[in-house]
Design a protein around this motif. Sequence first.
Motif, PDB file in Angstrom:
ATOM      1  N   ASN A   4     -40.325 -17.040  49.095  1.00  0.00           N
ATOM      2  CA  ASN A   4     -39.699 -17.909  50.088  1.00  0.00           C
ATOM      3  C   ASN A   4     -38.188 -17.900  49.875  1.00  0.00           C
ATOM      4  OD1 ASN A   4     -39.304 -19.757  52.116  1.00  0.00           O
ATOM      5  ND2 ASN A   4     -39.800 -21.534  50.820  1.00  0.00           N
ATOM      6  N   LEU A   5     -37.558 -16.820  50.331  1.00  0.00           N
ATOM      7  CA  LEU A   5     -36.121 -16.624  50.129  1.00  0.00           C
ATOM      8  C   LEU A   5     -35.363 -16.869  51.421  1.00  0.00           C
ATOM      9  CD1 LEU A   5     -36.242 -13.276  48.131  1.00  0.00           C
ATOM     10  CD2 LEU A   5     -35.742 -15.523  47.189  1.00  0.00           C
ATOM     11  N   SER A   6     -34.166 -17.411  51.284  1.00  0.00           N
ATOM     12  CA  SER A   6     -33.286 -17.588  52.439  1.00  0.00           C
ATOM     13  C   SER A   6     -32.253 -16.469  52.465  1.00  0.00           C
ATOM     14  CB  SER A   6     -32.575 -18.940  52.357  1.00  0.00           C
ATOM     15  OG  SER A   6     -31.672 -18.954  51.257  1.00  0.00           O
ATOM     16  N   ILE A  10     -30.272 -14.249  49.308  1.00  0.00           N
ATOM     17  CA  ILE A  10     -30.006 -12.812  49.262  1.00  0.00           C
ATOM     18  C   ILE A  10     -28.511 -12.543  49.102  1.00  0.00           C
ATOM     19  CG2 ILE A  10     -30.058 -10.687  50.646  1.00  0.00           C
ATOM     20  CD1 ILE A  10     -32.727 -11.685  51.794  1.00  0.00           C
ATOM     21  N   GLU A  11     -27.677 -13.297  49.827  1.00  0.00           N
ATOM     22  CA  GLU A  11     -26.223 -13.134  49.715  1.00  0.00           C
ATOM     23  C   GLU A  11     -25.752 -13.450  48.296  1.00  0.00           C
ATOM     24  OE1 GLU A  11     -24.196 -11.924  51.805  1.00  0.00           O
ATOM     25  OE2 GLU A  11     -25.193 -12.023  53.750  1.00  0.00           O
ATOM     26  N   TYR A  12     -26.327 -14.497  47.690  1.00  0.00           N
ATOM     27  CA  TYR A  12     -25.944 -14.878  46.329  1.00  0.00           C
ATOM     28  C   TYR A  12     -26.267 -13.754  45.344  1.00  0.00           C
ATOM     29  CZ  TYR A  12     -25.100 -19.819  47.506  1.00  0.00           C
ATOM     30  OH  TYR A  12     -24.590 -20.988  48.010  1.00  0.00           O
ATOM     31  N   VAL A  13     -27.481 -13.243  45.426  1.00  0.00           N
ATOM     32  CA  VAL A  13     -27.906 -12.201  44.482  1.00  0.00           C
ATOM     33  C   VAL A  13     -27.084 -10.927  44.667  1.00  0.00           C
ATOM     34  CG1 VAL A  13     -29.815 -10.692  43.829  1.00  0.00           C
ATOM     35  CG2 VAL A  13     -30.238 -13.114  44.239  1.00  0.00           C
ATOM     36  N   LEU A  14     -26.841 -10.526  45.909  1.00  0.00           N
ATOM     37  CA  LEU A  14     -26.060  -9.314  46.158  1.00  0.00           C
ATOM     38  C   LEU A  14     -24.609  -9.482  45.710  1.00  0.00           C
ATOM     39  CD1 LEU A  14     -27.397  -8.104  49.638  1.00  0.00           C
ATOM     40  CD2 LEU A  14     -27.805  -7.098  47.383  1.00  0.00           C
ATOM     41  N   ALA A  15     -24.074 -10.678  45.828  1.00  0.00           N
ATOM     42  CA  ALA A  15     -22.697 -10.919  45.376  1.00  0.00           C
ATOM     43  C   ALA A  15     -22.591 -10.726  43.869  1.00  0.00           C
ATOM     44  CB  ALA A  15     -22.251 -12.322  45.771  1.00  0.00           C
ATOM     45  N   VAL A  16     -23.557 -11.259  43.119  1.00  0.00           N
ATOM     46  CA  VAL A  16     -23.537 -11.077  41.666  1.00  0.00           C
ATOM     47  C   VAL A  16     -23.700  -9.595  41.314  1.00  0.00           C
ATOM     48  CG1 VAL A  16     -24.703 -11.640  39.494  1.00  0.00           C
ATOM     49  CG2 VAL A  16     -24.446 -13.395  41.259  1.00  0.00           C
ATOM     50  N   TYR A  17     -24.583  -8.916  42.037  1.00  0.00           N
ATOM     51  CA  TYR A  17     -24.799  -7.485  41.786  1.00  0.00           C
ATOM     52  C   TYR A  17     -23.524  -6.684  42.048  1.00  0.00           C
ATOM     53  CZ  TYR A  17     -26.226  -2.701  42.812  1.00  0.00           C
ATOM     54  OH  TYR A  17     -26.310  -1.333  42.862  1.00  0.00           O
ATOM     55  N   SER A  37     -24.964 -19.940  39.262  1.00  0.00           N
ATOM     56  CA  SER A  37     -25.896 -19.638  38.176  1.00  0.00           C
ATOM     57  C   SER A  37     -27.205 -20.389  38.364  1.00  0.00           C
ATOM     58  CB  SER A  37     -25.275 -19.993  36.825  1.00  0.00           C
ATOM     59  OG  SER A  37     -24.142 -19.184  36.555  1.00  0.00           O
ATOM     60  N   GLN A  38     -27.095 -21.652  38.773  1.00  0.00           N
ATOM     61  CA  GLN A  38     -28.286 -22.469  38.985  1.00  0.00           C
ATOM     62  C   GLN A  38     -29.121 -21.931  40.148  1.00  0.00           C
ATOM     63  OE1 GLN A  38     -27.418 -26.577  39.802  1.00  0.00           O
ATOM     64  NE2 GLN A  38     -29.506 -27.258  39.436  1.00  0.00           N
ATOM     65  N   ALA A  39     -28.444 -21.500  41.220  1.00  0.00           N
ATOM     66  CA  ALA A  39     -29.151 -20.972  42.391  1.00  0.00           C
ATOM     67  C   ALA A  39     -29.899 -19.678  42.036  1.00  0.00           C
ATOM     68  CB  ALA A  39     -28.156 -20.722  43.524  1.00  0.00           C
ATOM     69  N   VAL A  40     -29.240 -18.795  41.301  1.00  0.00           N
ATOM     70  CA  VAL A  40     -29.877 -17.534  40.915  1.00  0.00           C
ATOM     71  C   VAL A  40     -31.034 -17.793  39.945  1.00  0.00           C
ATOM     72  CG1 VAL A  40     -29.534 -15.320  39.729  1.00  0.00           C
ATOM     73  CG2 VAL A  40     -27.809 -16.154  41.333  1.00  0.00           C
ATOM     74  N   LYS A  41     -30.848 -18.741  39.037  1.00  0.00           N
ATOM     75  CA  LYS A  41     -31.929 -19.094  38.098  1.00  0.00           C
ATOM     76  C   LYS A  41     -33.147 -19.603  38.864  1.00  0.00           C
ATOM     77  CE  LYS A  41     -33.625 -20.010  33.961  1.00  0.00           C
ATOM     78  NZ  LYS A  41     -34.830 -20.776  34.305  1.00  0.00           N
ATOM     79  N   LYS A  42     -32.931 -20.376  39.914  1.00  0.00           N
ATOM     80  CA  LYS A  42     -34.031 -20.889  40.732  1.00  0.00           C
ATOM     81  C   LYS A  42     -34.761 -19.741  41.431  1.00  0.00           C
ATOM     82  CE  LYS A  42     -35.106 -24.170  44.423  1.00  0.00           C
ATOM     83  NZ  LYS A  42     -34.552 -25.162  45.376  1.00  0.00           N
ATOM     84  N   MET A  73     -31.060  -5.332  49.894  1.00  0.00           N
ATOM     85  CA  MET A  73     -30.206  -4.463  50.706  1.00  0.00           C
ATOM     86  C   MET A  73     -30.917  -4.056  51.992  1.00  0.00           C
ATOM     87  SD  MET A  73     -28.508  -1.909  47.866  1.00  0.00           S
ATOM     88  CE  MET A  73     -27.382  -2.509  46.597  1.00  0.00           C
ATOM     89  N   HIS A  74     -32.198  -3.746  51.866  1.00  0.00           N
ATOM     90  CA  HIS A  74     -32.970  -3.333  53.039  1.00  0.00           C
ATOM     91  C   HIS A  74     -33.063  -4.476  54.044  1.00  0.00           C
ATOM     92  CE1 HIS A  74     -35.937  -1.137  55.376  1.00  0.00           C
ATOM     93  NE2 HIS A  74     -36.699  -2.226  55.375  1.00  0.00           N
ATOM     94  N   ILE A  75     -33.313  -5.678  53.565  1.00  0.00           N
ATOM     95  CA  ILE A  75     -33.397  -6.843  54.454  1.00  0.00           C
ATOM     96  C   ILE A  75     -32.069  -7.072  55.156  1.00  0.00           C
ATOM     97  CG2 ILE A  75     -33.639  -9.360  54.492  1.00  0.00           C
ATOM     98  CD1 ILE A  75     -35.654  -9.027  52.176  1.00  0.00           C
TER      99      ILE A  75
END
Length: 313
Positions: A4-6, A10-17, A37-42, A73-75
């Motif tokens: 259940n991702l928003s 996805i933007e948060y994870v790609l930004a860290v990457y 950090s808290q959002a990615v940990k969740k 990336m695909h999404i």
Amino acid sequence: MNYNLSIRDIEYVLAVYNEKSFTAAAAKLYISQPSLSQAVKKIEDNLGYIIFQRTRKGVKLSEEGECFIKACMHIKKSLRDYDNEINDLKTLHSGHISIGMPFYLGEHVMPPVLAAFRRKYPDVEISLMERHSQQLEACLVQGEIDIALMPLPLDDNSLDYIPLKTSELMVVMSGSDPYRKFVQKDSDGNEFIDLRDLSGAPIITGLPGQRIRKGVDMLFSRLGITLNIAIASRSIRTIIRLASIGMGIALTPDMYIHDDDAFNDDMYVCRIKEGQSLPWIFAAAYAQNDYLSNAAQQFLSTMIEVVPQIEQA
């Protein structure tokens, strides 16, 4: 495992990457580092595995994280293609396109292209992104931009391109530089320099990831001569100006050389010996498998029409 991702997740994870750092990613996203950090940990807790391995040098992907990033990336690319197709169903005279370009190349080439496109399609929204060439390729692959104006060669085989203009690499130095003694003349009286005579000379060039740096590395390596980088700068103009005042020797495309780049009248420019140089070709690049909207296709056509007519600096 919870998927259940928003889109924000996805933007948060790609930004860290992309930034390889929570601190840098947080600054880019305009949120605090603890919140990110808290959002990615969740997200990781919901997935049931770690995406990023934290190290003293930054972050790196876990094996599961590599798969997750590809899915993100695909999404993101699918959503962008969807937006482009919906805009195409409306009208060519609206929509949005995102164009990437290196810092100085964009400054020199993009204004006449934008002016010509705007006259035809005044209601199309255009976003510009300035990055070095390596970053632009990543942005194309991730679907962050539609088209990138950049020098060849490309590193990623999933990208396609259309050559737009060819320039010639030139040697720039101070007129009083001691290495000027190696300048020769051909049968027509044109001056040139043998790069082998510059072995060990202080070279001023771009930063890693920039095509100008890659081109200089390739030239010296191909000739088997020593490359001594004295100064590295992101700015082509800074590189040329430093060379013009005797801080070292620069190799740069002739289209970048302005008379006002020198701090004085002592700037000296000459060709590289025939057979040693590499053509400096810049092109319009795009992802092979992405949906290219009508607006993006028309922008590409405008580049093909306008860029070859742009005069040398």
